[in-house]
Scaffold this active site. Structure first.
Site, PDB file in Angstrom:
ATOM      1  N   HIS A 157       6.932   4.103  -0.321  1.00  0.00           N
ATOM      2  CA  HIS A 157       6.545   4.119  -1.478  1.00  0.00           C
ATOM      3  C   HIS A 157       5.495   4.976  -1.470  1.00  0.00           C
ATOM      4  O   HIS A 157       4.277   5.171  -2.459  1.00  0.00           O
ATOM      5  CB  HIS A 157       5.527   2.674  -1.648  1.00  0.00           C
ATOM      6  CG  HIS A 157       6.309   1.449  -1.257  1.00  0.00           C
ATOM      7  ND1 HIS A 157       6.464   0.655  -0.060  1.00  0.00           N
ATOM      8  CD2 HIS A 157       7.144   0.662  -2.202  1.00  0.00           C
ATOM      9  CE1 HIS A 157       7.088  -0.224  -0.318  1.00  0.00           C
ATOM     10  NE2 HIS A 157       7.719  -0.281  -1.361  1.00  0.00           N
TER      11      HIS A 157
HETATM   12  S1  FES Z   1       4.263   3.377   1.473  1.00  0.00           S
HETATM   13 FE1  FES Z   1       5.137   1.224   1.396  1.00  0.00          FE
HETATM   14  S2  FES Z   1       5.738   0.827   3.419  1.00  0.00           S
HETATM   15 FE2  FES Z   1       4.989   2.682   3.565  1.00  0.00          FE
END
Ligand code: FES
Length: 192
Positions: A157
Site C-alpha cells: 500500500h
Molecule cells: S503498506 Fe500496507 S502492508 Fe505495508
C-alpha cells in the site's frame, strides 16, 4: 467413508489437511527457514554457513549471526521464531541521513540512536514486517527498491521507511519493530 483413491478415510484425510495445525505450522516454518537461508546466501554467500538449521529456528532458540561478511551498504534476511529479520550494514551517509532528521516531525518519533546499539550504529536490525498489514518491505536484497527515503519500501500500500527503519510516508503507523538482540563481539550478534 473411504477415499478409495488413497485408501484413507475422509476423516483421516481431513485431519491431515486441517486438524493438525502444529504439524502444518512446523512444515511452514521449516520451509520458511530454508527460504531465508537461500535469500541470505544470494546476498552474502558465507552467511549461509552461519545460519541456524531449521530445527533451531522452529524451536525459537536464540540465533547467533556473524556480520563480518556483510559489507557496508549490504543487508541480509534471516528468520527468527518464524519472523523475518533484516540486518543492514549502513554506510556513513545512511547513518548521517537518519541522524539529521527532526524527530518531532516523524509519524512515530524516535531518534536514530534509540534504534541501534551504542557504538554499533552501522548495524540496523529490524523485523522485516510492515507495520501496516504485515507485508514484507523491499530494500534489503541487492537491486530492490528502497523507497523515497532510501530505507525500505512496502509495495502493498506504499509505505516508505528511512535508513533507520522509521515510517516516513504511507499508511504504516509505526516504525519497523526491533527484535531483542545483543552484540557478542564487534561483528557478531545474538538475536533472542
Ligand atoms: S503498506 Fe500496507 S502492508 Fe505495508
Amino acid at each position: 467413508m473411504i477415499d478409495n483413491r488413497r485408501g484413507r478415510t475422509v476423516a483421516e484425510a481431513n485431519a491431515t489437511q486441517a486438524g493438525d495445525p502444529t504439524r502444518r505450522d512446523m512444515l511452514f516454518l521449516a520451509t520458511g527457514a530454508m527460504g531465508a537461508v537461500g535469500v541470505a546466501a544470494l546476498a552474502v554467500p558465507f552467511v549461509r554457513q552461519l545460519a541456524p538449521n531449521a530445527q533451531t529456528v522452529a524451536a525459537g532458540a536464540p540465533i547467533e549471526v556473524d556480520l563480518t561478511p556483510v559489507a557496508e551498504g549490504q543487508g541480509i534476511k534471516l528468520f527468527w521464531r518464524g519472523k523475518l529479520v533484516f540486518v543492514r550494514h549502513r554506510t556513513k551517509a545512511e547513518i548521517d541521513e537518519a541522524a539529521k532528521v527532526t524527530v518531532a516531525s516523524l509519524p512515530d518519533p524516535q531518534p536514530d540512536s534509540a534504534r541501534v546499539k551504542p557504538g554499533k550504529e552501522q548495524f540496523l536490525v529490524v523485523y522485516g514486517i510492515c507495520t501496516h498489514l504485515g507485508c514484507v518491505p523491499m530494500g534489503t536484497a541487492p537491486g530492490e527498491g528502497r523507497g523515497d527515503f532510501n530505507g525500505w519500501f512496502c509495495p502493498c500500500h506504499g509505505s516508505h521507511y528511512d535508513t533507520a527503519g522509521r515510517i516516513r510516508k504511507g499508511p504504516a503507523p509505526k516504525n519497523l519493530e526491533i527484535p531483542p538482540y545483543a552484540f557478542l563481539s564487534d561483528s557478531k550478534i545474538r538475536i533472542g
